[in-house]
Design an enzyme around this catalytic site. Sequence first.
Site, short mmCIF file in Angstrom:
data_model
loop_
_atom_site.label_atom_id
_atom_site.label_comp_id
_atom_site.label_asym_id
_atom_site.label_seq_id
_atom_site.Cartn_x
_atom_site.Cartn_y
_atom_site.Cartn_z
N GLY A 155 64.93 25.42 -5.58
CA GLY A 155 64.23 26.71 -5.56
C GLY A 155 62.87 26.69 -4.91
O GLY A 155 62.04 27.56 -5.20
N ASN A 185 62.27 27.49 -1.85
CA ASN A 185 62.18 28.74 -1.06
C ASN A 185 61.96 29.94 -1.97
O ASN A 185 61.17 30.83 -1.65
CB ASN A 185 63.43 28.94 -0.21
N LYS A 227 85.53 35.90 -8.84
CA LYS A 227 84.24 36.15 -8.18
C LYS A 227 83.88 37.64 -8.27
O LYS A 227 82.74 38.01 -8.48
CB LYS A 227 84.32 35.71 -6.71
N MET A 271 74.66 28.24 -2.97
CA MET A 271 75.74 27.48 -2.35
C MET A 271 77.12 28.07 -2.67
O MET A 271 78.01 27.37 -3.17
CB MET A 271 75.66 26.02 -2.80
N ARG A 272 77.26 29.35 -2.35
CA ARG A 272 78.47 30.06 -2.68
C ARG A 272 78.65 31.19 -1.66
O ARG A 272 77.66 31.81 -1.28
CB ARG A 272 78.26 30.65 -4.09
N LEU A 273 79.88 31.42 -1.23
CA LEU A 273 80.12 32.52 -0.29
C LEU A 273 79.95 33.85 -1.02
O LEU A 273 80.38 33.99 -2.16
CB LEU A 273 81.54 32.44 0.26
N ILE A 274 79.36 34.82 -0.34
CA ILE A 274 79.24 36.16 -0.91
C ILE A 274 80.60 36.86 -0.73
O ILE A 274 81.18 36.83 0.35
CB ILE A 274 78.11 36.94 -0.19
N ASN A 320 70.22 35.03 4.76
CA ASN A 320 70.34 33.63 4.30
C ASN A 320 69.48 32.74 5.17
O ASN A 320 69.26 33.04 6.35
CB ASN A 320 71.81 33.19 4.41
N HIS A 361 69.18 28.73 6.52
CA HIS A 361 70.05 27.56 6.67
C HIS A 361 69.33 26.48 7.49
O HIS A 361 68.69 26.79 8.50
CB HIS A 361 71.35 27.98 7.38
C1 GAR Z 1 67.28 25.03 1.89
O1 GAR Z 1 66.92 23.97 2.74
C2 GAR Z 1 68.25 25.97 2.59
O2 GAR Z 1 68.05 26.00 3.97
C3 GAR Z 1 69.58 25.35 2.23
O3 GAR Z 1 69.43 24.95 0.89
C4 GAR Z 1 68.08 24.52 0.70
C5 GAR Z 1 67.58 25.03 -0.61
O4 GAR Z 1 66.33 24.48 -0.92
N1 GAR Z 1 70.64 26.29 2.39
C6 GAR Z 1 71.85 25.98 2.85
O5 GAR Z 1 72.17 24.84 3.14
C7 GAR Z 1 72.80 27.16 3.00
N2 GAR Z 1 74.01 26.75 3.64
P1 GAR Z 1 65.43 25.07 -2.08
O6 GAR Z 1 66.34 25.16 -3.32
O7 GAR Z 1 64.36 24.06 -2.30
O8 GAR Z 1 64.92 26.40 -1.64
#
Ligand code: GAR
Length: 186
Positions: free
Chosen positions: A12, A14, A65, A90-93, A107, A109
Amino acid sequence: MKQLAVFASGSGTNFEAIAQACADGRLNARVALLVCDVPGAKVLERGARFGIETFCFRPKSYASKADFEREIAGRMDELGIDLVCLAGYMRLIGPVLLERYGGRIINIHPSLLPAFKGAHAVEDAVAYGVKVYGITIHWVDATLDGGRIIAQEAFPYEGSDPDEVHRIGQKIEHRLYIETIQKLIQ
Ligand code: GAR
């Protein structure tokens, strides 16, 4: 003021960057809801520290879902959510959320999409010998890390340490996500 929902499954950082930017007034928005599909995830502690309403659920407790997405959408409707930010969710919408919030879900990535989709983007890119890495923010559709790109930022890296790539990338993510959200809501 725009109302945000942030969806996360893990650490978390982000989510925290977004919540902090709202608290500081750098982002003209409020995080009205944190959605988390992993009970015990670190993001929940961060949410509690900011006093943000949290909807935490165990996907396996639902028959489908559609069932948990209906519950999430219902609460988002009540809160008047304007924009949904996936931050390590980490789940498809699924169709229920896409039908009601499609075009309002973004999103982040850790790769230069469309290269290296999926949950191990950085590890896959390092294994491939990539020399230019990056971060992508995109609209969410029904596909994995698909959807039209909104913002990207690249950085060169010649080493082979995925942790270092994550560290460099996350610094960029925290800034780029806020800049992008601000552009989208203003
Ligand atoms: C982030 O680096 C994001 O880009 C990635 O998960 C991480 C979460 O970090 N997302 C994906 O890989 C989506 N496919 P956080 O929990 O520290 O924000």
